[in-house]
Design an enzyme around this catalytic site. Structure first.
Site, PDB file in Angstrom:
ATOM      1  N   LEU A 108      26.963 -24.266  16.429  1.00 12.48           N
ATOM      2  CA  LEU A 108      26.746 -23.889  15.164  1.00 12.48           C
ATOM      3  C   LEU A 108      26.456 -24.324  13.927  1.00 12.48           C
ATOM      4  O   LEU A 108      26.568 -25.878  13.684  1.00 12.48           O
ATOM      5  CB  LEU A 108      28.706 -23.889  15.016  1.00 12.48           C
ATOM      6  CG  LEU A 108      29.148 -23.509  16.191  1.00 12.48           C
ATOM      7  CD1 LEU A 108      30.317 -22.224  15.788  1.00 12.48           C
ATOM      8  CD2 LEU A 108      28.336 -21.734  16.302  1.00 12.48           C
ATOM      9  N   ASP A 109      26.334 -24.266  12.903  1.00 11.31           N
ATOM     10  CA  ASP A 109      26.040 -24.378  11.148  1.00 11.31           C
ATOM     11  C   ASP A 109      26.700 -25.395  11.028  1.00 11.31           C
ATOM     12  O   ASP A 109      27.786 -24.442  11.302  1.00 11.31           O
ATOM     13  CB  ASP A 109      24.681 -23.468  10.615  1.00 11.31           C
ATOM     14  CG  ASP A 109      23.846 -22.506  10.764  1.00 11.31           C
ATOM     15  OD1 ASP A 109      23.235 -22.702  12.256  1.00 11.31           O
ATOM     16  OD2 ASP A 109      23.597 -21.728  10.984  1.00 11.31           O
ATOM     17  N   LYS A 110      26.129 -25.818   9.747  1.00  6.02           N
ATOM     18  CA  LYS A 110      27.435 -26.721   9.059  1.00  6.02           C
ATOM     19  C   LYS A 110      28.362 -25.804   8.424  1.00  6.02           C
ATOM     20  O   LYS A 110      29.840 -26.233   8.574  1.00  6.02           O
ATOM     21  CB  LYS A 110      26.684 -27.463   8.121  1.00  6.02           C
ATOM     22  CG  LYS A 110      27.390 -28.883   7.457  1.00  6.02           C
ATOM     23  CD  LYS A 110      26.655 -29.552   6.411  1.00  6.02           C
ATOM     24  CE  LYS A 110      27.471 -30.791   6.072  1.00  6.02           C
ATOM     25  NZ  LYS A 110      27.065 -31.693   5.317  1.00  6.02           N
ATOM     26  N   HIS A 193      19.527 -20.361  13.204  1.00  8.99           N
ATOM     27  CA  HIS A 193      20.128 -19.855  12.365  1.00  8.99           C
ATOM     28  C   HIS A 193      19.842 -18.139  12.116  1.00  8.99           C
ATOM     29  O   HIS A 193      19.836 -17.830  11.794  1.00  8.99           O
ATOM     30  CB  HIS A 193      19.521 -19.964  10.510  1.00  8.99           C
ATOM     31  CG  HIS A 193      20.157 -21.443  10.129  1.00  8.99           C
ATOM     32  ND1 HIS A 193      21.053 -22.340  10.531  1.00  8.99           N
ATOM     33  CD2 HIS A 193      19.130 -23.007   9.162  1.00  8.99           C
ATOM     34  CE1 HIS A 193      20.588 -23.608   9.517  1.00  8.99           C
ATOM     35  NE2 HIS A 193      19.984 -23.428   9.016  1.00  8.99           N
TER      36      HIS A 193
END
Length: 245
Positions: A108-110, A193
């Site tokens: 998962l993105d930051k 993303h």
């Protein structure tokens, strides 16, 4: 550690988080470890961890090879096992779970929060991440801009991203349309993303993103960001994982 063959006692105890090999050697020397009713003298004793009764300080151990954790990943934490510059999800684990050396299944993105599975079961991770499996991933998102039925149709047809890649059909559900829209989205890939890039291709910006489900695994909403728990037997079964204990 695989199969039900004999294992070195110090390796078994280290695997379960009882300490380093050196620390376990000291425990054995202090007569704190008992196997099948007998005090252990040799930390390298070979045992059957699934069958033998192993006690540490009078308490029996419960051996298992794999661990499966559901985390509600918070924003600002990286989906990784280590990073020189920032905090990673395994930093949120208690020592008894970190001892299994689990890793996040996918990323998962930051700045994205929500469902993250951590395990040391490499075969399960491969099944969930294999591109040909097309495991669905469901997200909730807040989007800057009015999301329309036209967007819904475009997502269903597949979105061409900024690098020319055309995504698989995705299922977009509009919960609220307005200057800041609320949606749920199901995708069947895990490109870098991807959700943000899909909306960017439609001229909109994702301002908040949360993963709600991955395959049959659904985020436990009782978990606050940063909290986690072990999977239930039903959840393990839904993923096709078999926990031997």
């Amino acid at each position: 550690m695989a199969g039900k063959e004999r294992q070195r006692l110090d390796k078994v105890l280290a695997h379960l988080g009882y300490g380093s090999r050196r620390e376990i050697k000291k425990m054995v020397k202090a007569e704190r470890v008992i196997v099948n009713g007998a005090v252990v003298r040799d930390p390298e004793l070979h045992v059957f961890p699934w069958q033998d009764r192993i006690e540490v300080d009078g308490e029996p151990i419960h051996y298992r090879e794999y661990i499966y954790l559901m985390m509600n990943k918070p924003q600002g934490v990286l989906s990784a096992t280590e990073d020189a510059a920032g905090k990673v999800v395994v930093d949120l684990l208690r020592p008894e779970h970190k001892a299994f050396a689990p890793f996040p299944v996918g990323r998962l993105d930051k700045d994205t929060e929500g469902l993250l599975l951590l395990t040391n079961d490499g075969q399960l991770a491969h099944r969930l991440l294999a591109p040909k499996k097309h495991v669905p991933k469901r997200y909730y998102a807040r989007v800057k801009g009015v999301v329309t039925d036209e967007d819904k149709g475009a997502f269903q047809a597949g979105i061409t991203l900024d690098d020319g890649y055309r995504t698989l059909p995705a299922e977009l559900t509009i919960l609220h349309a307005g200057p800041v829209s609320e949606v749920e989205l199901v995708i069947y890939e895990g490109k870098f993303h991807q959700v943000k890039r899909m909306f960017a291709a439609r001229g909109k910006t994702v301002t908040y993103l949360k993963r709600l489900a991955m395959g049959a695994l659904v985020l436990d909403e009782k978990l606050a960001p940063g909290e986690y728990r072990e999977l239930t037997a039903d959840e393990l079964a839904s993923l096709g994982a078999v926990q031997v204990s």
